[in-house]
Design a protein around this motif. Structure first.
Motif, PDB file in Angstrom:
ATOM      1  N   PRO B  84       3.640  -2.430  -4.152  1.00 52.46           N
ATOM      2  CA  PRO B  84       5.030  -1.985  -4.071  1.00 52.46           C
ATOM      3  C   PRO B  84       5.179  -0.578  -4.656  1.00 52.46           C
ATOM      4  O   PRO B  84       4.621  -0.262  -5.713  1.00 52.46           O
ATOM      5  N   GLY B  85       5.898   0.262  -3.968  1.00 51.65           N
ATOM      6  CA  GLY B  85       6.117   1.628  -4.443  1.00 51.65           C
ATOM      7  C   GLY B  85       5.087   2.624  -3.960  1.00 51.65           C
ATOM      8  O   GLY B  85       5.284   3.832  -4.091  1.00 51.65           O
ATOM      9  N   THR B 101       4.864   0.483  10.275  1.00 51.50           N
ATOM     10  CA  THR B 101       5.938   0.825   9.347  1.00 51.50           C
ATOM     11  C   THR B 101       6.596  -0.432   8.792  1.00 51.50           C
ATOM     12  O   THR B 101       6.807  -0.571   7.582  1.00 51.50           O
ATOM     13  N   GLU B 102       6.916  -1.331   9.693  1.00 51.43           N
ATOM     14  CA  GLU B 102       7.611  -2.546   9.282  1.00 51.43           C
ATOM     15  C   GLU B 102       6.780  -3.356   8.287  1.00 51.43           C
ATOM     16  O   GLU B 102       7.295  -3.832   7.276  1.00 51.43           O
ATOM     17  N   ILE B 103       5.504  -3.511   8.588  1.00 52.10           N
ATOM     18  CA  ILE B 103       4.647  -4.298   7.689  1.00 52.10           C
ATOM     19  C   ILE B 103       4.594  -3.629   6.313  1.00 52.10           C
ATOM     20  O   ILE B 103       4.741  -4.283   5.278  1.00 52.10           O
ATOM     21  N   CYS B 104       4.387  -2.326   6.291  1.00 51.70           N
ATOM     22  CA  CYS B 104       4.290  -1.620   5.008  1.00 51.70           C
ATOM     23  C   CYS B 104       5.597  -1.751   4.219  1.00 51.70           C
ATOM     24  O   CYS B 104       5.574  -1.942   3.000  1.00 51.70           O
ATOM     25  N   GLU B 105       6.728  -1.646   4.905  1.00 52.69           N
ATOM     26  CA  GLU B 105       8.014  -1.769   4.211  1.00 52.69           C
ATOM     27  C   GLU B 105       8.221  -3.174   3.668  1.00 52.69           C
ATOM     28  O   GLU B 105       8.751  -3.355   2.566  1.00 52.69           O
ATOM     29  N   ARG B 106       7.811  -4.164   4.440  1.00 54.56           N
ATOM     30  CA  ARG B 106       7.942  -5.538   3.947  1.00 54.56           C
ATOM     31  C   ARG B 106       7.207  -5.698   2.615  1.00 54.56           C
ATOM     32  O   ARG B 106       7.657  -6.426   1.739  1.00 54.56           O
ATOM     33  N   TYR B 107       6.083  -5.043   2.491  1.00 54.84           N
ATOM     34  CA  TYR B 107       5.301  -5.180   1.257  1.00 54.84           C
ATOM     35  C   TYR B 107       5.700  -4.144   0.201  1.00 54.84           C
ATOM     36  O   TYR B 107       4.983  -3.938  -0.766  1.00 54.84           O
ATOM     37  N   GLY B 108       6.821  -3.504   0.429  1.00 54.34           N
ATOM     38  CA  GLY B 108       7.389  -2.672  -0.643  1.00 54.34           C
ATOM     39  C   GLY B 108       6.902  -1.242  -0.693  1.00 54.34           C
ATOM     40  O   GLY B 108       7.128  -0.548  -1.682  1.00 54.34           O
ATOM     41  N   ALA B 109       6.249  -0.779   0.355  1.00 58.30           N
ATOM     42  CA  ALA B 109       5.776   0.613   0.342  1.00 58.30           C
ATOM     43  C   ALA B 109       6.940   1.578   0.544  1.00 58.30           C
ATOM     44  O   ALA B 109       7.967   1.221   1.119  1.00 58.30           O
ATOM     45  N   GLU B 110       6.736   2.798   0.029  1.00 54.65           N
ATOM     46  CA  GLU B 110       7.670   3.881   0.343  1.00 54.65           C
ATOM     47  C   GLU B 110       7.064   4.578   1.562  1.00 54.65           C
ATOM     48  O   GLU B 110       6.091   5.320   1.442  1.00 54.65           O
ATOM     49  N   VAL B 111       7.631   4.309   2.724  1.00 49.65           N
ATOM     50  CA  VAL B 111       7.000   4.780   3.958  1.00 49.65           C
ATOM     51  C   VAL B 111       7.594   6.113   4.407  1.00 49.65           C
ATOM     52  O   VAL B 111       8.803   6.269   4.482  1.00 49.65           O
ATOM     53  N   HIS B 112       6.739   7.058   4.671  1.00 46.60           N
ATOM     54  CA  HIS B 112       7.143   8.347   5.239  1.00 46.60           C
ATOM     55  C   HIS B 112       6.623   8.395   6.659  1.00 46.60           C
ATOM     56  O   HIS B 112       5.433   8.220   6.879  1.00 46.60           O
ATOM     57  N   LEU B 238      -1.302 -12.889 -13.739  1.00 48.84           N
ATOM     58  CA  LEU B 238       0.002 -12.285 -13.493  1.00 48.84           C
ATOM     59  C   LEU B 238       0.241 -11.086 -14.395  1.00 48.84           C
ATOM     60  O   LEU B 238       1.138 -10.297 -14.160  1.00 48.84           O
ATOM     61  N   SER B 239      -0.568 -10.956 -15.441  1.00 49.08           N
ATOM     62  CA  SER B 239      -0.377  -9.823 -16.337  1.00 49.08           C
ATOM     63  C   SER B 239      -1.308  -8.651 -16.004  1.00 49.08           C
ATOM     64  O   SER B 239      -1.355  -7.674 -16.715  1.00 49.08           O
ATOM     65  N   ARG B 240      -2.073  -8.777 -14.939  1.00 53.20           N
ATOM     66  CA  ARG B 240      -2.971  -7.689 -14.572  1.00 53.20           C
ATOM     67  C   ARG B 240      -2.169  -6.452 -14.160  1.00 53.20           C
ATOM     68  O   ARG B 240      -1.037  -6.559 -13.704  1.00 53.20           O
ATOM     69  N   THR B 241      -2.800  -5.297 -14.320  1.00 53.70           N
ATOM     70  CA  THR B 241      -2.107  -4.052 -14.002  1.00 53.70           C
ATOM     71  C   THR B 241      -1.723  -4.008 -12.523  1.00 53.70           C
ATOM     72  O   THR B 241      -0.603  -3.713 -12.164  1.00 53.70           O
ATOM     73  N   HIS B 242      -2.685  -4.271 -11.683  1.00 55.53           N
ATOM     74  CA  HIS B 242      -2.403  -4.252 -10.250  1.00 55.53           C
ATOM     75  C   HIS B 242      -1.885  -5.614  -9.846  1.00 55.53           C
ATOM     76  O   HIS B 242      -2.510  -6.622 -10.144  1.00 55.53           O
ATOM     77  N   PRO B 243      -0.773  -5.650  -9.146  1.00 55.98           N
ATOM     78  CA  PRO B 243      -0.259  -6.956  -8.745  1.00 55.98           C
ATOM     79  C   PRO B 243      -1.216  -7.624  -7.767  1.00 55.98           C
ATOM     80  O   PRO B 243      -1.887  -6.952  -6.977  1.00 55.98           O
ATOM     81  N   ILE B 244      -1.262  -8.943  -7.870  1.00 50.01           N
ATOM     82  CA  ILE B 244      -2.070  -9.700  -6.924  1.00 50.01           C
ATOM     83  C   ILE B 244      -1.472  -9.522  -5.535  1.00 50.01           C
ATOM     84  O   ILE B 244      -0.267  -9.393  -5.376  1.00 50.01           O
TER      85      ILE B 244
END
Lengths: 420, 420
Positions: B84-85, B101-112, B238-244
């Motif tokens: 995400p982000g 685009t749609e898939i990336c946005e669903r997973y929270g990406a900032e899409v350009h 769940l506390s790892r830096t990178h989200p699962i």
């Protein structure tokens, strides 16, 4: 480098899945394909939906396969229903309860679990009481646990969930087509079955069905339909109250619009696998659901008689045994993997080990679908006896096959069912 | 109610997918299955990985199919890499750019995104300049756009991405096996191909490959491996830096451990589909990649000659045409769906419409894999001429087949390649 023609060894597959595929299903897969929007193909899609309703014992409008292996169907249902922060209640009695938990947690659910010792299941009232305390949005549970060979009775859980307005989602991957499941009568809101087990179809599809209660939740999270997204469309979607489902591929709302009369393009349906599923379902409906359940029980009985006559001990609470998986406690001092390897190498028979705390403690024998045949039961009993003798286990010799044959003879006398 | 044996009509499938499945592939699917951990089966899995590396022209360690249709492979790569982000850059030149685009946005990406008119593609330098401005984590793009029949040249994009430390993920669903793709030489970090197009294998698998740069990202997001999860395990994860990764089914890290030497249980591999993929890849490697690309070009040339001789106009910028999809501008005043319906009903030929802004404006004819044969090209040209005459279109009659035959005759003289 040249690659040779496929030349696979002959196997008797007695695991709890994947099991032997019915030869009719194998043949159906070699049918030339059709385009996904060809009227001849959409007619087949509709027919498969109708057949699935019968096998699930439901009048739900929606009953179709997800194009992926069983867990894709589980995940499709869970990720389409669960929003971040939703409370989900999961009673765990084996490995696949953990899978449900893991999927729900990945999608941000607040998961509440209860656990019972492996080899047992819950009293339904315990699940109901806990559900009432937790007041989750969703209760998710496994029906037949392949990891322990136990089956959770669930007929009373649905009505209790309905009263509390909790959605009940059931994983029936290992039981569908082998054990009675009554989706409507038991008030199951959504359920997923497996193809590679009691349906005797290869892995690669996950039949699901769900009712209007689930449909309503999914509708609230649906993408605004559009030909092509524009920036405005996207902003509107992203500002909706209910977050859009994370997955596109497993978004049940989109799958529904593809399987429904609108036929909105989503994925390209897995044609040949659908032919396989259709044939697998056709075979089940020809055999008859009740006759099929009896057949699974009868072969299970013969298998158990043989195993016990050999002097081996079953694992797990017999009163809640799953008819399609039989777990054997591994005798002391024997190398479990060496036994499995010899069964495979000398007899071409595959049986399964188990997972986690049960690895090295039990073997699992599946009696599912097309693999659940008299000659397979007798072959595996004879082979197991021989292999255990080779491994120095003091089995009672010459008893197993006699005991199984006795069971079959008694069944033949008592019933009109002809064991195939 | 009884269900009849599958009885499908004979079709000539000239869409951009799904296309006709090679009869050898159909036969391979009727091979009895093996258990997923049977050494005979894991050997087949390894062989398929090796074959995929050749078709993708890569030395990547990881090359395997995701068990789902093409978009499952696209989503698996994107959702396993994107957090995400994360900034993602997507140049869009047709419908499937919107899917990315749609898939990336669903997973929270900032899409350009940048867009160019449909029917065209980008100058590679435009993409590179924009990528340098945006500085995304990932650049994702479509190679062959089936919706417009255009192919985006990508050979210079990978090296530029590498310099900027941007990950390049390519959707080659419509091009793999029909058009040259050089994963290593072009520095593509991850790529997905489709089975139901130029590989002539049914839909239901999505071959992917990715390099160590992607592997590193995935490793950082990997679940801690464990037999059974405990509350502590889960808290640690769940506390790892990178989200699962959100999806379990499409988690490439887990797929990798299943396809790798550890063979950690994940899904049950779709055995029969893997047999199909293996046979499809074997056929390609027997034909030879370069020979296969030439074959696709040769039939495309004959098809275009016929279409133009009829007086019809192609859609899209010819200099960037995708060899495997030919788009025809629909003549004024004709009902496009009536033409398609008559082709199907009278000739058993399926051609495709298009999406969004192009619906009703173009027909699309695929020349992919097994469908890309001389008799199919000649049949579709003859049929199209007849159907257009029936619809009152003033086509130049008697020219199309002559033009196509002339092309084939010239090809035969010029080349040693025998068009099959």
């Amino acid at each position: 480098m040249t690659y040779l023609d496929l030349n696979t060894p002959q196997r008797t597959i007695m695991t709890p899945g994947p099991v032997e595929v019915d030869p009719r299903v194998l043949r159906a897969m070699s049918t030339p394909i059709l385009g996904q929007f060809d009227p001849a193909f959409t007619a087949i899609m509709n027919e498969v939906m109708e057949m699935l309703r019968k096998v699930f014992k439901t009048r739900n409008q929606w009953a179709f396969p997800v194009d992926g292996t069983s867990r894709s169907g589980i995940e499709a249902l869970l990720c389409s229903v669960i929003e971040p922060g939703d409370k989900v209640f999961i009673p765990i009695f084996g490995r696949f309860g953990y899978l449900l938990t893991e999927i729900c947690e990945r999608y941000g659910a607040e998961v509440h679990t209860i656990e019972c010792p492996w080899g047992q299941v819950f009293n339904q009232q315990t699940i109901i009481d806990e559900m009432k305390k937790i007041k989750p949005k969703v209760a998710a549970l496994v029906h037949g646990e392949t990891s322990t060979g136990c089956m959770q009775p669930i007929d009373q859980i649905g009505p209790a969930c309905r009263e509390e307005d909790v959605l009940l989602i059931v994983d029936a991957v290992a039981s569908i087509g082998g054990v009675d499941i009554r989706v409507d009568e038991w008030m199951i809101d959504a359920i997923v079955g497996g193809t590679q087990k009691c349906l005797s179809v290869p892995a690669g599809m996950a039949p699901i069905t769900y009712n209007h209660r689930i449909e309503k939740v999914i509708a609230a999270r649906k993408k605004v339909e559009r030909g092509i997204s524009t920036d405005d469309d996207r902003k509107n979607e992203l500002s909706r109250t209910h977050p859009i489902v994370k997955s596109n591929y497993l978004d049940v709302g989109m799958l529904q619009d593809y399987w429904g009369p609108r036929r909105l393009n989503h994925h390209t349906e897995a044609t040949s696998m659908l032919y396989a599923l259709r044939e697998g379902l056709r075979i089940i409906l020809e055999e008859g659901l009740e006759e099929r359940f009896i057949r699974h029980k009868e072969h299970e009985e013969a298998l158990i008689a043989g195993i016990e006559a050999m002097g081996l001990t079953l694992y797990g609470d017999r009163s809640v045994k799953l008819a399609t998986v039989t777990c054997i406690a591994i005798p002391n001092g024997v190398d479990p993997e060496s036994v499995r390897a010899m069964l495979l190498d000398e007899f071409g028979i595959e049986i399964a080990k188990s997972f986690g705390p049960l690895e090295g403690k039990i073997w699992r024998i599946g009696t599912m679908g097309y693999s659940c045949r008299k000659e397979n039961i007798l072959f595996v009993l004879g082979a197991l006896e021989a292999v255990l003798i080779r491994h120095g286990v003091a089995v009672k010799t010459g008893k197993a096959l006699q005991a199984a044959l006795d069971v079959y003879a008694t069944q033949k006398k008592q019933s009109k069912t002809v064991v195939p």
